[in-house]
Design a protein around this motif. Structure first.
Motif, mmCIF file in Angstrom:
data_model
loop_
_atom_site.group_PDB
_atom_site.id
_atom_site.type_symbol
_atom_site.label_atom_id
_atom_site.label_comp_id
_atom_site.label_asym_id
_atom_site.label_seq_id
_atom_site.Cartn_x
_atom_site.Cartn_y
_atom_site.Cartn_z
ATOM 1 N N ALA A 157 15.033 2.776 0.772
ATOM 2 C CA ALA A 157 14.329 3.147 2.001
ATOM 3 C C ALA A 157 14.507 4.623 2.329
ATOM 4 O O ALA A 157 13.544 5.308 2.711
ATOM 5 C CB ALA A 157 14.805 2.287 3.163
ATOM 6 N N LEU A 158 15.718 5.137 2.172
ATOM 7 C CA LEU A 158 15.960 6.540 2.479
ATOM 8 C C LEU A 158 15.203 7.438 1.500
ATOM 9 O O LEU A 158 14.619 8.451 1.897
ATOM 10 C CB LEU A 158 17.457 6.841 2.433
ATOM 11 N N ALA A 159 15.194 7.065 0.230
ATOM 12 C CA ALA A 159 14.447 7.839 -0.754
ATOM 13 C C ALA A 159 12.962 7.851 -0.429
ATOM 14 O O ALA A 159 12.307 8.898 -0.468
ATOM 15 C CB ALA A 159 14.684 7.272 -2.154
ATOM 16 N N LEU A 160 12.419 6.691 -0.086
ATOM 17 C CA LEU A 160 10.989 6.615 0.225
ATOM 18 C C LEU A 160 10.648 7.287 1.543
ATOM 19 O O LEU A 160 9.531 7.781 1.715
ATOM 20 C CB LEU A 160 10.525 5.158 0.211
ATOM 21 N N LEU A 161 11.587 7.325 2.477
ATOM 22 C CA LEU A 161 11.337 8.057 3.722
ATOM 23 C C LEU A 161 11.115 9.536 3.413
ATOM 24 O O LEU A 161 10.214 10.169 3.975
ATOM 25 C CB LEU A 161 12.511 7.885 4.678
ATOM 26 N N LEU A 162 11.898 10.082 2.495
ATOM 27 C CA LEU A 162 11.726 11.472 2.104
ATOM 28 C C LEU A 162 10.419 11.662 1.341
ATOM 29 O O LEU A 162 9.741 12.688 1.493
ATOM 30 C CB LEU A 162 12.909 11.923 1.249
ATOM 31 N N ARG A 194 10.354 -1.744 -2.756
ATOM 32 C CA ARG A 194 11.388 -2.209 -1.826
ATOM 33 C C ARG A 194 11.660 -1.160 -0.745
ATOM 34 O O ARG A 194 11.896 -1.509 0.417
ATOM 35 C CB ARG A 194 12.678 -2.539 -2.578
ATOM 36 N N GLY A 195 11.605 0.095 -1.127
ATOM 37 C CA GLY A 195 11.819 1.159 -0.146
ATOM 38 C C GLY A 195 10.739 1.187 0.914
ATOM 39 O O GLY A 195 11.034 1.296 2.115
ATOM 40 N N LEU A 196 9.487 1.073 0.500
ATOM 41 C CA LEU A 196 8.387 1.071 1.466
ATOM 42 C C LEU A 196 8.456 -0.143 2.386
ATOM 43 O O LEU A 196 8.221 -0.035 3.599
ATOM 44 C CB LEU A 196 7.041 1.095 0.726
ATOM 45 N N LEU A 207 9.716 2.524 10.670
ATOM 46 C CA LEU A 207 9.754 3.962 10.425
ATOM 47 C C LEU A 207 8.498 4.464 9.715
ATOM 48 O O LEU A 207 8.214 5.661 9.718
ATOM 49 C CB LEU A 207 10.990 4.327 9.593
ATOM 50 N N VAL A 208 7.764 3.533 9.105
ATOM 51 C CA VAL A 208 6.531 3.863 8.386
ATOM 52 C C VAL A 208 5.494 2.806 8.728
ATOM 53 O O VAL A 208 5.833 1.639 8.948
ATOM 54 C CB VAL A 208 6.798 3.910 6.858
ATOM 55 N N GLU A 209 4.237 3.224 8.797
ATOM 56 C CA GLU A 209 3.137 2.289 9.018
ATOM 57 C C GLU A 209 2.121 2.442 7.896
ATOM 58 O O GLU A 209 2.082 3.481 7.221
ATOM 59 C CB GLU A 209 2.475 2.555 10.376
#
Length: 295
Positions: free
Chosen positions: A179-184, A213-215, A223-225
């Motif tokens: 999740a943190l990787a995909l947030l970046l 899995r990150g998304l 945090l993401v839509e």
């Protein structure tokens, strides 16, 4: 059974937590958004490989190191200390939440080892004097070059921004490594972009499963839509192709700087009266020449 004295209870209640420490670091840096060069996530197009230093954290399963690195960037981004930050090793350990699961000495050692891993990746340099550890930020691309604040004038200098709310609201405690990787990754691109999982190994350096899995975790955390996007495809059975577009939700978007209103000069009662009298006199003097010109 061991009993806790009132003094020990008071001490535990007064002791700063990891989030308290991270919040204090962000307040000291006086930044509502933390700038991070996009090259940390993905190398520029002309590079031999598109993988950025972020890939090593993901494939090495180093969530603690990634969190620590992002916080170091936040702590050093004001440049007041020459892109350095200095703390006792116990503070570093608490900043990384190592103290929650280890003895004090083991936590101090764990913090030092984490920082050394970041140094091995050419992202920082760290020195230790007694119990104090000083960290100096290097360029985010892992080249080992000295750090300079990104200004976005070239592709190598483009940067994304992480709002301080990511730490102060405790979202850093909720994300896992994918999740943190995909947030970046999402923060690196413009709003409503595609992030195809099948391209993840080539573009970012981790598996399609990690990507998906990150998304999903980011959406679960709010945090993401995402929204569906349809493209005409005459040769497809349905006549179209559907893909999802993603963007950060409001809480994870960079904060805009507050506009400060221009200060108005203080006006006293005496000044007001003089201003009114002057206006009347000016009005009277102006009216006479105007009447004469009319003749």
């Amino acid at each position: 059974m061991k009993t806790t004295t009132p003094a020990e209870r008071d001490m535990q209640m007064a002791k700063a937590t990891g989030r308290d420490t991270r919040t204090a670091i962000l307040k000291r840096s006086i930044r509502s958004n933390v700038p991070l060069r996009k090259a940390f996530v993905q190398a520029p197009r002309d590079a031999a490989s598109r993988h950025g230093p972020l890939a090593e954290f993901v494939t090495g399963r180093d969530l603690r190191g990634l969190k620590a690195y992002l916080l170091i960037v936040a702590a050093c981004s004001s440049g007041k200390e020459g892109w350095k930050t200095r703390h006792d090793s116990a503070v570093w350990a608490r900043m990384m939440d190592i103290d929650q699961t280890a003895t004090e000495q083991a936590a101090r050692t764990g913090a030092w080892r984490t920082l050394r891993r970041l140094q091995d990746r050419n992202l920082i340099t760290c020195t230790r004097t007694g119990t104090e550890i000083t960290v100096t930020l290097l360029r985010e691309d892992g080249s080992g070059a000295p750090y300079e604040r990104p200004v976005g004038q070239s592709e190598q200098d483009l940067f994304l921004q992480i709002p301080a709310a990511f730490w102060t609201k405790g979202y850093d405690e909720l994300v896992d490594l994918p999740a943190l990787a995909l947030l970046l990754v999402v923060a690196r691109e413009k709003p409503w972009s595609k992030f195809p999982a099948e391209k993840a190994p080539q573009w970012y350096g981790w598996s399609a499963d990690t990507h998906e899995r990150g998304l999903k975790k980011l959406m679960d955390l709010g945090l993401v839509e995402r929204k569906p996007h349809f493209t005409k495809a005459p040769l497809a059975p349905s006549g179209f192709i559907m893909a999802y577009l993603y963007q950060r939700t409001t809480i994870m978007r960079p904060r805009k700087p507050r506009k400060t209103a221009a200060a108005k000069p203080a006006v006293t009662a005496g000044t007001t009266d003089r201003t009114k009298n002057a206006a009347k006199t000016t009005s009277t003097k102006t009216a006479v020449p105007t009447a004469r010109r009319g003749r």
